[in-house]
Design an enzyme around this catalytic site. Structure first.
Site, PDB file in Angstrom:
ATOM      1  N   LYS A  65       1.108  -9.689   0.598  1.00 20.30           N
ATOM      2  CA  LYS A  65       0.986 -10.342  -0.705  1.00 20.30           C
ATOM      3  C   LYS A  65       2.345 -10.670  -1.317  1.00 20.30           C
ATOM      4  O   LYS A  65       2.490 -11.680  -2.005  1.00 20.30           O
ATOM      5  CB  LYS A  65       0.155  -9.479  -1.657  1.00 20.30           C
ATOM      6  N   GLY A 129       1.833   0.600  -7.084  1.00 23.04           N
ATOM      7  CA  GLY A 129       2.146  -0.395  -6.069  1.00 23.04           C
ATOM      8  C   GLY A 129       1.651  -1.774  -6.449  1.00 23.04           C
ATOM      9  O   GLY A 129       1.288  -2.039  -7.604  1.00 23.04           O
ATOM     10  N   ARG A 156       8.695   4.827 -10.718  1.00 22.26           N
ATOM     11  CA  ARG A 156       8.033   3.547 -10.412  1.00 22.26           C
ATOM     12  C   ARG A 156       7.010   3.202 -11.484  1.00 22.26           C
ATOM     13  O   ARG A 156       6.888   2.036 -11.894  1.00 22.26           O
ATOM     14  CB  ARG A 156       7.358   3.598  -9.043  1.00 22.26           C
TER      15      ARG A 156
END
Length: 273
Positions: A65, A129, A156
């Site tokens: 992606k 993610g 993150r």
């Protein structure tokens, strides 16, 4: 007959060919759709080869992606915000339009199919993610009271929260940041559930009427959904509906007609013993 494909690595497990065949039959579209395996270092070459062979569009799955985002000649606002592309349309001049339908698929499944209220509710999303990045903007657009991203690597999650801070009340942290929180809607955006393991979560993470949604899906309840049932979730759902709804968004982009998703979800839903 127009040709389309889903490209991934691996790809043998994909339900997309059957979904789009059902959509085509339902809407009377003359088209073919297949699954194509691409080498890890060969995504762009695979797309170029298929375009040269006359293919009109592609779905893109793990792990491509991000590469699709870079390969696209133009991007929709949703794709630009997500930083990833799961749908490519070959335009009349041969250029590639990149779109991301993942977030729309999740929101449509939650709100329209499952009747889950998001506005004014406290949301917790597990993972930081690409799958999570793709759904944050559509979730925040529905006006939750809060949206907290929790990830094993807290930095993150914190960065992701900063990236989307302009869109609503979003925060991020490590798994310890879940202590003291209660979620009306708990969404798993990690692949951990497929490996029969669940991140360590507080026993009291769910609100009394809170429910759990796993963006993964399988022929049996994932480890995350088994955790949800054991911890008193008011409702649970896996990602099959999201898969079908995002596919319908792609189909509509390519063909200009939106299929009915309910019958397709029912056909694909395995009968639980």
């Amino acid at each position: 007959m127009d040709k389309y494909a889903v490209i991934g690595h691996p790809i043998g497990h994909s339900k997309s060919p059957r979904i789009h065949a059902l959509f085509a039959g339902q809407t009377g579209q003359d088209m073919a759709y297949e699954a194509v395996f691409a080498p890890l270092d060969g995504f762009a070459d695979t797309v170029r080869r298929l375009v040269a062979e006359g293919y009109r569009g592609f779905n893109v799955t793990v792990p491509f992606k991000g590469e699709a985002f870079k390969l696209a000649d133009a991007l929709t606002d949703r794709a630009r915000c997500a930083g990833a592309v799961n749908t490519l349309k070959v335009q009349d001049d041969g250029t590639l339009l990149g779109e991301n339908t993942d977030g729309a698929g999740l929101v449509t499944d939650l709100v329209n199919n499952l009747g889950v209220a998001i506005a004014g509710r406290d949301l917790v999303v597990l993972g930081a993610g690409g799958a999570v990045r793709g759904v944050l903007a559509p979730l925040l657009a529905l006006g939750p009271a809060s949206l907290h991203i929790a990830n094993r690597t807290g930095a993150r999650a914190e960065q992701l929260a900063r990236d989307f801070a302009d869109l609503g009340p979003v925060t991020g942290g490590d798994l310890d940041s879940l202590m003291g929180r209660q979620a009306h809607v708990l969404i798993n955006g990690t692949s951990a559930g497929l490996d029969d393991e669940v991140p360590p979560l507080p026993d009291d993470l769910l609100h009394a009427d809170g429910g759990c949604y796993d963006m993964m899906y399988g022929d049996r309840p994932t480890a995350f959904l088994r955790w949800a049932a054991a911890h008193g979730a008011a409702w649970t759902a896996d990602g099959l509906g999201m898969l079908v709804e995002q596919a319908a968004e792609s189909f509509a982009l390519w063909r200009g007609v939106r299929p009915q998703t309910g019958p397709v979800i029912q056909i694909l839903r395995p009968v639980q013993p």
